[in-house]
Design an enzyme around this catalytic site. Structure first.
Site, PDB file in Angstrom:
ATOM      1  N   ASN A 144     -55.350 -51.832 -59.530  1.00 14.96           N
ATOM      2  CA  ASN A 144     -54.812 -52.364 -60.693  1.00 14.96           C
ATOM      3  C   ASN A 144     -55.992 -53.127 -61.662  1.00 14.96           C
ATOM      4  OD1 ASN A 144     -52.193 -51.591 -60.107  1.00 14.96           O
ATOM      5  ND2 ASN A 144     -51.684 -53.590 -59.244  1.00 14.96           N
ATOM      6  N   HIS A 157     -39.393 -54.460 -62.502  1.00 15.00           N
ATOM      7  CA  HIS A 157     -40.116 -54.834 -61.231  1.00 15.00           C
ATOM      8  C   HIS A 157     -39.215 -55.680 -60.191  1.00 15.00           C
ATOM      9  CE1 HIS A 157     -43.428 -57.259 -59.221  1.00 15.00           C
ATOM     10  NE2 HIS A 157     -43.788 -55.815 -59.187  1.00 15.00           N
ATOM     11  N   GLU A 172     -40.097 -54.053 -69.049  1.00 12.57           N
ATOM     12  CA  GLU A 172     -41.558 -54.064 -68.902  1.00 12.57           C
ATOM     13  C   GLU A 172     -42.023 -53.181 -70.291  1.00 12.57           C
ATOM     14  OE1 GLU A 172     -43.127 -52.521 -65.199  1.00 12.57           O
ATOM     15  OE2 GLU A 172     -41.232 -53.344 -64.380  1.00 12.57           O
ATOM     16  N   SER A 196     -44.628 -49.742 -64.135  1.00 10.13           N
ATOM     17  CA  SER A 196     -45.548 -49.668 -63.278  1.00 10.13           C
ATOM     18  C   SER A 196     -45.534 -48.483 -62.428  1.00 10.13           C
ATOM     19  CB  SER A 196     -45.270 -50.917 -62.367  1.00 10.13           C
ATOM     20  OG  SER A 196     -44.280 -51.102 -61.718  1.00 10.13           O
ATOM     21  N   ASP A 231     -42.256 -57.894 -69.730  1.00 12.27           N
ATOM     22  CA  ASP A 231     -43.166 -57.981 -68.696  1.00 12.27           C
ATOM     23  C   ASP A 231     -44.360 -57.019 -69.120  1.00 12.27           C
ATOM     24  OD1 ASP A 231     -44.596 -57.499 -66.436  1.00 12.27           O
ATOM     25  OD2 ASP A 231     -42.788 -57.641 -65.231  1.00 12.27           O
ATOM     26  N   HIS A 257     -48.721 -54.750 -66.533  1.00 12.21           N
ATOM     27  CA  HIS A 257     -49.783 -53.337 -66.569  1.00 12.21           C
ATOM     28  C   HIS A 257     -50.442 -53.063 -67.922  1.00 12.21           C
ATOM     29  CE1 HIS A 257     -49.103 -52.309 -62.489  1.00 12.21           C
ATOM     30  NE2 HIS A 257     -47.692 -52.478 -62.739  1.00 12.21           N
ATOM     31  N   LYS A 275     -54.264 -57.905 -63.024  1.00 14.02           N
ATOM     32  CA  LYS A 275     -54.331 -56.467 -62.880  1.00 14.02           C
ATOM     33  C   LYS A 275     -55.598 -56.052 -63.883  1.00 14.02           C
ATOM     34  CE  LYS A 275     -49.877 -55.674 -61.021  1.00 14.02           C
ATOM     35  NZ  LYS A 275     -48.510 -55.854 -61.412  1.00 14.02           N
TER      36      LYS A 275
HETATM   37  C1  LIG Z   1     -47.562 -56.609 -60.456  1.00 12.13           C
HETATM   38  C2  LIG Z   1     -46.144 -56.736 -61.459  1.00 12.13           C
HETATM   39  C3  LIG Z   1     -45.718 -58.350 -61.659  1.00 12.13           C
HETATM   40  C4  LIG Z   1     -46.081 -59.562 -60.483  1.00 12.13           C
HETATM   41  O1  LIG Z   1     -47.426 -59.846 -60.977  1.00 12.13           O
HETATM   42  P1  LIG Z   1     -48.323 -60.555 -59.906  1.00 12.13           P
HETATM   43  O2  LIG Z   1     -49.176 -61.322 -60.461  1.00 12.13           O
HETATM   44  O3  LIG Z   1     -48.947 -59.646 -59.148  1.00 12.13           O
HETATM   45  O4  LIG Z   1     -47.345 -61.582 -58.900  1.00 12.13           O
HETATM   46  C5  LIG Z   1     -44.734 -58.508 -62.288  1.00 12.13           C
HETATM   47  N1  LIG Z   1     -44.132 -57.279 -63.053  1.00 12.13           N
HETATM   48  C6  LIG Z   1     -44.815 -56.383 -62.929  1.00 12.13           C
HETATM   49  C7  LIG Z   1     -44.363 -55.027 -63.819  1.00 12.13           C
HETATM   50  C8  LIG Z   1     -45.899 -56.057 -62.170  1.00 12.13           C
HETATM   51  O5  LIG Z   1     -46.341 -54.674 -61.804  1.00 12.13           O
END
Ligand SMILES: *Cc1c(COP(=O)(O)O)cnc(C)c1O
Length: 405
Positions: free
Chosen positions: A55, A152, A195, A199, A224, A227, A255
């Protein structure tokens, strides 16, 4: 009283079922991760592989500026923060990073037009913890949560501990969402969770439509951006017109920003509310100096015009990968044209696993993603592109993929 079975059978049986369904998971140590090339064991031999699993989208993880800022902070302030933010672990570096986030996107939600209302940032240790905390804490206050079905796992965990009701709407289906809103009419407006860039499929949420619904129904919205943080400047800041003050962003440093940690940004009262009621913030040791330093370095790099090539290179090579795969007849699902996540849908978990293993033997690390991470029948290779990739890497990969299929 007799003890009928050794208790370990519970675990062994579960693992055997997992294996029988082609869903068994094992850790794969990657030397040099998260770089473009990693070395991993393939059939017992260390093998150099092109890495499609990182990522580290903007290839910032190894950037000298991030390393330097991390080292300086570590040297100055030591290894740990010493406590949670509220009890002994609130360092000047936390406030410094939050202020840098607010500068990075001064037009995050909370600002409409020329209004003086600034959004405030609050750090979380991980995106998982941020989602979990936000959904359980805000969802209760707002009466009801409506979450996209493909959001997620951390969203699902938040829903599990939410004391109030919740509903899942079909992926990116605003009509379904509207029906649910009409039917349930939460008195406090409710919280809609989605999101911005998904992802596993690499498609975007219909933000304009969601904002229109928000104006009509008055719900709060949690976006969210795990990504899309860093990858799409202007998409939700200057670019998205009419975003409401009832919008909260969750972004991550782990990421595209190449480091670790997460933040929530939204109206000032949300920050204050989370400091008082956000259990994942209150009861967890805060981020340590080295991580805070690296994160400051990442924001510094993003603001540097000399680094703008990264987002541009990422967009270009992602488009090239998607077009090449499609032209050769592969199913890249819903992956959107500006997205750096390109799935290759392969159907059954066994098929995805077999092809992933063949690719590893050929020097490509492209792990299979299987249920429950993705819906049944959509097992896939999930290709993550990064700014370090070149067109030649893609051509080599597609050739190996054709052979493996
Ligand atoms: C990776 C991810 C998370 C979690 O984030 P981290 O900092 O890795 O715990 C939350 N939401 C989505 C959509 C993700 O891809």
């Amino acid at each position: 009283m007799s003890v009928p079975e050794p208790f370990e059978n519970v675990f062994r049986d579960a693992l055997e079922r997992q294996r029988a369904q082609g869903l068994y998971r094992a850790l794969t140590p990657l030397e040099n991760a998260p770089s473009k090339f990693v070395t991993r064991a393939v059939e017992g031999r260390p093998t150099r592989c092109l890495n499609f699993a990182s990522n580290n989208y903007l290839d910032l993880a190894g950037h000298p500026l991030l390393r330097r800022r991390a080292a300086e902070a570590l040297e100055r302030a030591g290894a740990g923060s010493g406590g949670s933010r509220l009890l002994g672990g609130d360092l000047p570096l936390h406030a410094e990073l939050e202020a840098a986030l607010e500068r990075y996107r001064p037009t995050m939600p909370g600002v409409s037009g020329e209004s003086e209302l600034r959004s405030r940032a609050l750090l979380f240790n991980t995106g998982f913890q941020a989602n979990y905390t936000l959904i359980s804490a805000l969802g209760e206050a707002l009466g009801c949560v409506f979450a996209d079905k493909l959001a997620h796992a951390s969203v699902a965990e938040g829903l599990r501990v939410l004391p109030g009701p919740f509903h899942r709407f079909r992926h990116n289906d605003t009509e379904h969402l509207e029906n649910l809103l009409r039917k349930h009419q939460p008195r406090e407006g409710g919280l809609v969770v989605t999101e911005t860039l998904f992802s596993m499929d690499g498609d975007f949420a219909p933000l304009e439509e969601l904002c229109a619904l928000q104006r009509k129904y008055g719900f709060w919205m949690l976006l969210d951006e795990a990504h899309s943080t860093g990858g799409y400047p202007g998409l939700h800041g200057r670019g998205l017109q009419g975003i409401s003050e009832r919008t909260i962003l969750m972004g991550t440093f782990g990421k595209a920003l190449g480091s670790f940690g997460a933040y929530v940004a939204g109206p000032p009262e949300i920050r204050e509310y989370l400091v008082n009621f956000g259990r994942g913030l209150i009861y967890s040791t805060s981020l340590p100096p080295a991580v805070l330093g690296a994160n400051l370095g990442a924001l510094e790099a993003l603001a540097d015009p000399g680094e703008a090539w990264r987002a541009e290179a990422l967009r270009k090579v992602s488009a090239f990968a998607r077009e090449t795969l499609k032209r050769r007849g592969f199913d890249t699902g819903a992956s959107a044209s500006r997205s750096h996540i390109v799935p290759v849908l392969l159907g059954t978990p066994e098929n995805a696993l077999r092809i992933s293993e063949a690719l590893a033997r050929a020097g490509f690390h492209a792990p299979a993603v299987r249920p429950p991470t993705v819906p049944a029948g959509t097992s896939r290779l999930r290709l993550n592109l990064t700014a370090a990739f070149e067109e030649k890497d893609i051509l080599d990969f597609v050739q190996a993929l054709e052979k493996a299929c």
